[in-house]
Design a protein around this motif. Structure first.
Motif, PDB file in Angstrom:
ATOM      1  N   HIS A   5      -9.432   5.977  -1.157  1.00 20.36           N
ATOM      2  CA  HIS A   5      -9.130   4.662  -1.399  1.00 20.36           C
ATOM      3  C   HIS A   5      -7.749   4.164  -0.780  1.00 20.36           C
ATOM      4  CE1 HIS A   5     -12.367   4.075  -4.372  1.00 20.36           C
ATOM      5  NE2 HIS A   5     -11.979   5.270  -4.907  1.00 20.36           N
ATOM      6  N   LEU A   7      -4.913   3.536   2.924  1.00 16.11           N
ATOM      7  CA  LEU A   7      -5.194   2.865   4.102  1.00 16.11           C
ATOM      8  C   LEU A   7      -5.040   3.980   5.208  1.00 16.11           C
ATOM      9  CD1 LEU A   7      -2.634   0.122   3.612  1.00 16.11           C
ATOM     10  CD2 LEU A   7      -4.957  -0.118   3.321  1.00 16.11           C
ATOM     11  N   ASN A  36      -1.195   1.706  -1.490  1.00 14.55           N
ATOM     12  CA  ASN A  36      -2.336   2.572  -1.403  1.00 14.55           C
ATOM     13  C   ASN A  36      -2.642   2.553  -2.889  1.00 14.55           C
ATOM     14  OD1 ASN A  36      -3.012   3.295   1.146  1.00 14.55           O
ATOM     15  ND2 ASN A  36      -1.487   4.997   1.015  1.00 14.55           N
ATOM     16  N   VAL A  39      -4.494  -0.808  -3.802  1.00 13.64           N
ATOM     17  CA  VAL A  39      -5.941  -0.691  -3.277  1.00 13.64           C
ATOM     18  C   VAL A  39      -6.643   0.285  -4.177  1.00 13.64           C
ATOM     19  CG1 VAL A  39      -7.183   0.302  -1.531  1.00 13.64           C
ATOM     20  CG2 VAL A  39      -5.148  -1.071  -0.678  1.00 13.64           C
ATOM     21  N   ARG A  43      -9.831  -1.085  -6.255  1.00  9.88           N
ATOM     22  CA  ARG A  43     -11.247  -0.545  -5.851  1.00  9.88           C
ATOM     23  C   ARG A  43     -11.797  -0.057  -7.074  1.00  9.88           C
ATOM     24  NH1 ARG A  43     -10.388   1.623   0.160  1.00  9.88           N
ATOM     25  NH2 ARG A  43     -10.623  -0.479   1.190  1.00  9.88           N
TER      26      ARG A  43
END
Length: 78
Positions: A5, A7, A36, A39, A43
């Motif tokens: 998950h 970058l 991160n 994200v 997610r």
């Protein structure tokens, strides 16, 4: 090692110029680490308080998310 998950280096190179850096103040948690965390949260759908510690303090991740959204960081990134 990049986790599922997080970058990639290429994604981070594209995103980094869009994020404004504070000129003064306390030392910041690394921007890439915070992004991160955002994200990961988006997610997985977990709550902010359940973010793994590797992304920094959950409140820091949340605060920057709330700051970046109205500032247009995500719109510029897209």
């Amino acid at each position: 090692m990049i986790r599922r998950h997080e970058l990639t280096d290429h994604e981070w190179e594209l995103l980094a110029p869009v994020i404004r850096r504070a000129a003064t103040g306390r030392p910041r948690v690394e921007d890439r680490q915070i992004i991160n965390g955002m994200v990961y949260k988006i997610r997985t759908g977990i709550s902010w308080r359940d973010l793994p510690e590797r992304y920094g303090p959950w409140k820091t991740v949340y605060t920057r998310f709330r700051r970046y959204a109205p500032d247009g960081v995500f719109t510029r990134a897209l």
